[in-house]
Scaffold this active site. Structure first.
Site, short mmCIF file in Angstrom:
data_model
loop_
_atom_site.label_atom_id
_atom_site.label_comp_id
_atom_site.label_asym_id
_atom_site.label_seq_id
_atom_site.Cartn_x
_atom_site.Cartn_y
_atom_site.Cartn_z
N TYR A 106 -5.96 -3.37 12.02
CA TYR A 106 -6.49 -2.46 13.02
C TYR A 106 -5.55 -2.48 14.22
O TYR A 106 -4.80 -3.44 14.42
CB TYR A 106 -7.93 -2.74 13.41
CG TYR A 106 -8.28 -4.06 14.09
CD1 TYR A 106 -7.48 -4.64 15.09
CD2 TYR A 106 -9.48 -4.70 13.77
CE1 TYR A 106 -7.86 -5.81 15.73
CE2 TYR A 106 -9.86 -5.88 14.40
CZ TYR A 106 -9.04 -6.42 15.38
OH TYR A 106 -9.41 -7.58 16.01
N GLU B 271 -1.60 0.78 10.02
CA GLU B 271 -2.45 0.50 11.17
C GLU B 271 -3.61 1.50 11.19
O GLU B 271 -3.40 2.71 11.08
CB GLU B 271 -1.64 0.63 12.47
CG GLU B 271 -0.59 -0.45 12.67
CD GLU B 271 -1.15 -1.73 13.27
OE1 GLU B 271 -2.35 -1.77 13.59
OE2 GLU B 271 -0.36 -2.68 13.44
N ASP C 131 -7.67 -9.23 12.00
CA ASP C 131 -7.86 -7.82 11.65
C ASP C 131 -7.56 -7.58 10.16
O ASP C 131 -6.80 -8.34 9.56
CB ASP C 131 -6.98 -6.92 12.54
CG ASP C 131 -5.49 -7.23 12.44
OD1 ASP C 131 -5.10 -8.38 12.68
OD2 ASP C 131 -4.71 -6.30 12.15
#
Length: 226
Positions: A25, A89, A141
């Site tokens: 993320y 991402e 993440d």
């Protein structure tokens, strides 16, 4: 799939063939801020793709090149993860901004893009990982709200089926986690916490209980290592 091109100058040549897909993320307040940072030569970070909340896909580094997204990491004996991976991402504020839910349109796009990348590079399911898998203790993440099970059902990554609680055995658990891909040099509790973040997000305590042992056994039994 329609791509929006926003080239980043932050890349170099690969030293390894692509064998992994790493999901992150962004962990910033807005997607625009994250994309601007990934394109900033002074930031010295980048990713091949960014997936926005509405499902838009921003292409930033050519897949043939080595983007700078993984940092100090390890997976299945590889330490130059950037050379061996495609980095994606996913726009999300992350834990610093309340860990928002991932919108359905965004996850649909993540799945479609991931499947295309996996097909292009023949990436094995065991090598579809989160940043937290390759850097336990350093990264968390894409977080416990990320729908890993749904991705696996749609051909992106692994999910442990037929889980049966098992008697905890730290030596066996450590060996199986290493066989799956996790760094054997890290403390078991650190690795267990990130394993749980992905496969049992309802309880992140780093404790090898019956449920976690069963999950490890089931995941390790999904097939021979790739």
């Amino acid at each position: 799939m329609t791509l929006i091109h926003r080239p980043s100058p932050n890349f170099n040549d690969r030293a390894l063939p692509v064998s992994m897909l790493v999901l992150h993320y962004t962990g910033m307040e807005t997607g625009r801020a994250a994309i601007d940072r990934l394109a900033d030569p002074d930031a010295k970070v980048s990713a091949h793709y960014v997936v926005a909340e509405d499902g838009s896909v921003i292409a930033m580094v050519d897949e043939a090149k080595r983007a700078w997204h993984a940092g100090l990491s390890y997976w299945r004996g590889i330490t130059d993860i950037n050379s061996a991976s495609i980095g994606m991402e996913i726009v999300n504020g992350g834990h610093d901004f309340g860990l928002p839910d991932y919108p359905p349109a965004q996850i649909d796009a993540v799945i479609a893009l991931s499947r295309a990348i996996i097909a292009r590079h023949a990436i094995a399911p065991v090598n579809v990982v989160g940043h937290s898998d390759i850097a336990p203790g350093r990264k968390i993440d894409p977080g416990e709200k990320f729908p890993w099970e749904r991705l696996a059902r749609e051909g992106v990554g692994l999910w442990p089926d037929g889980v049966v609680p098992a008697k905890p055995d730290e030596a066996r658990a450590a060996g199986l986690l290493n066989a799956i891909g996790y760094n054997p040099e890290l403390a078991l509790g650190v690795v267990l916490t990130e394993f749980q973040r992905r496969y049992r997000p309802s309880r992140l305590d780093g404790v090898l209980d019956d449920e976690t042992m069963g999950l490890i056994e089931a995941l390790a039994g999904k097939g021979p290592p790739a």
